[in-house]
Design a protein around this motif. Structure first.
Motif, short mmCIF file in Angstrom:
data_model
loop_
_atom_site.label_atom_id
_atom_site.label_comp_id
_atom_site.label_asym_id
_atom_site.label_seq_id
_atom_site.Cartn_x
_atom_site.Cartn_y
_atom_site.Cartn_z
N SER A 69 0.92 -1.08 0.02
CA SER A 69 0.02 0.03 -0.14
C SER A 69 0.88 1.50 -0.21
N ASP A 70 0.50 2.50 -0.75
CA ASP A 70 1.17 3.56 -0.65
C ASP A 70 0.93 4.16 0.56
N ASP A 71 0.26 3.93 1.73
CA ASP A 71 0.02 4.00 3.12
C ASP A 71 0.93 3.55 4.05
N GLY A 72 1.97 2.48 3.45
CA GLY A 72 2.90 1.99 4.52
C GLY A 72 2.35 0.99 5.57
N ASP A 73 2.46 1.43 6.72
CA ASP A 73 1.85 1.15 8.07
C ASP A 73 2.24 -0.54 8.40
N ILE A 74 3.45 -0.58 8.34
CA ILE A 74 4.06 -2.05 9.04
C ILE A 74 4.35 -1.63 10.44
N LYS A 75 3.65 -2.34 11.09
CA LYS A 75 3.69 -2.33 12.75
C LYS A 75 3.79 -3.64 13.59
N THR A 87 -0.06 -2.73 24.98
CA THR A 87 0.08 -3.04 26.23
C THR A 87 1.46 -3.41 26.54
N GLY A 88 2.23 -2.89 25.59
CA GLY A 88 3.95 -2.84 25.56
C GLY A 88 4.18 -1.65 24.53
N TYR A 89 5.43 -1.87 23.78
CA TYR A 89 5.91 -0.88 22.95
C TYR A 89 5.45 -1.19 21.55
N ILE A 90 5.03 -0.07 20.82
CA ILE A 90 4.43 -0.02 19.60
C ILE A 90 5.52 0.45 18.77
N ALA A 91 5.91 -0.15 17.56
CA ALA A 91 6.75 0.58 16.57
C ALA A 91 6.19 0.26 15.20
N ILE A 92 6.03 1.60 14.50
CA ILE A 92 5.34 1.79 13.30
C ILE A 92 6.13 2.35 12.13
N LEU A 93 6.50 1.38 11.06
CA LEU A 93 7.17 2.41 10.07
C LEU A 93 6.18 2.53 9.12
N GLY A 94 6.36 3.89 8.91
CA GLY A 94 5.24 4.75 7.67
C GLY A 94 3.73 4.63 8.33
N GLY A 95 3.68 5.04 9.38
CA GLY A 95 2.28 5.06 9.83
C GLY A 95 1.49 6.60 9.44
N TRP A 96 0.31 6.43 9.54
CA TRP A 96 -0.34 7.50 9.29
C TRP A 96 -0.20 8.09 7.96
N LYS A 97 -0.59 7.14 7.04
CA LYS A 97 -0.32 7.25 5.50
C LYS A 97 0.91 7.55 5.29
N ASN A 98 1.84 6.79 5.74
CA ASN A 98 3.44 6.52 5.27
C ASN A 98 4.04 8.11 5.57
N SER A 99 3.53 8.77 6.47
CA SER A 99 4.15 9.99 6.66
C SER A 99 5.17 10.14 8.00
N VAL A 100 5.12 9.12 8.96
CA VAL A 100 5.84 9.11 10.44
C VAL A 100 6.13 7.76 10.53
N SER A 101 7.25 7.76 11.29
CA SER A 101 7.47 6.20 12.07
C SER A 101 7.66 6.72 13.48
N VAL A 120 8.26 3.69 4.61
CA VAL A 120 7.89 2.46 3.75
C VAL A 120 8.19 2.58 2.31
N VAL A 121 8.90 1.70 1.65
CA VAL A 121 8.90 1.88 0.24
C VAL A 121 8.04 0.60 -0.35
N LYS A 122 6.95 1.03 -0.91
CA LYS A 122 5.78 0.21 -1.34
C LYS A 122 6.51 -0.81 -2.06
N GLY A 123 6.09 -2.35 -1.54
CA GLY A 123 6.50 -3.65 -2.25
C GLY A 123 8.08 -4.04 -1.77
N LYS A 124 8.72 -3.03 -1.27
CA LYS A 124 10.09 -3.49 -0.85
C LYS A 124 10.06 -4.18 0.37
N VAL A 125 10.77 -5.35 0.43
CA VAL A 125 11.00 -6.13 1.57
C VAL A 125 12.09 -5.39 2.40
N HIS A 126 11.37 -5.01 3.82
CA HIS A 126 12.21 -4.32 4.84
C HIS A 126 12.62 -5.32 5.88
N HIS A 127 13.83 -5.22 6.05
CA HIS A 127 14.21 -6.03 7.32
C HIS A 127 14.35 -5.32 8.62
#
Length: 171
Positions: A69-75, A87-101, A120-127
């Protein structure tokens, strides 16, 4: 950086089967295994896919993920006290329509969250790599430090989960 190498492998999953099985808990019915990936269809609205194995306090978690998705949002969520969102720590790459991590403690919208410009780069496998060896949670994407969250009263929950809001994501 301390914790990026060494250690003992405690769990690994290649998702090379038809069903998730007993190592994972999902509630929404939107999670499936597809072509060797754990896939969430059309987003999960923070219900998550939770590992049914406890994390140690000092740990390195690594995984690959991609968003179609163009919106990213890998959490992902880590050291949660329950197998539930925030209930712990939350990490988000490209949240809020890929505007911030972000990395957040207990509330992804909270004032104490840390932010970075990673996207997030759409379609890219991120490690992804998350490391905690002390009171600091360090988060790397593609080998680059995105954020580190120093917490004098670190959350010690044993749970880890993949998550997202409404995007098409593969883990």
């Amino acid at each position: 950086t301390e914790g990026l190498d060494g250690g003992t492998l405690l769990f690994s999953d290649t998702f090379d089967r038809q069903e998730l099985g007993p190592d994972w808990l999902t509630r929404s019915g939107r999670w499936e295994i597809k072509d060797g990936w754990l896939h969430v269809r059309e987003g999960d609205k923070n219900e998550g896919a939770w590992l049914n194995r406890p994390l140690p306090e000092r740990v390195r978690v690594e995984f690959d993920a991609r968003s179609l998705s163009d919106d990213g949002d890998i959490k992902f969520e880590i050291f949660n006290t329950e197998q539930r969102h925030q209930t712990g720590y939350i990490a988000i790459l490209g949240g809020w329509k890929n505007s911030v991590s972000i990395i957040a403690r207990l509330d992804e919208h909270g004032e104490d969250r840390l932010e970075a410009d990673a996207r997030v780069v759409k379609g890219k496998v991120h490690h992804f790599t998350a490391v905690r060896t002390d009171r600091t949670l360090r988060w790397f994407v593609d080998g680059n430090l995105v954020l580190q969250y120093v917490d004098s009263n670190a959350i010690r929950g044993p749970h880890f989960g993949f998550n997202n809001w409404v995007t098409d994501v593969y883990f």
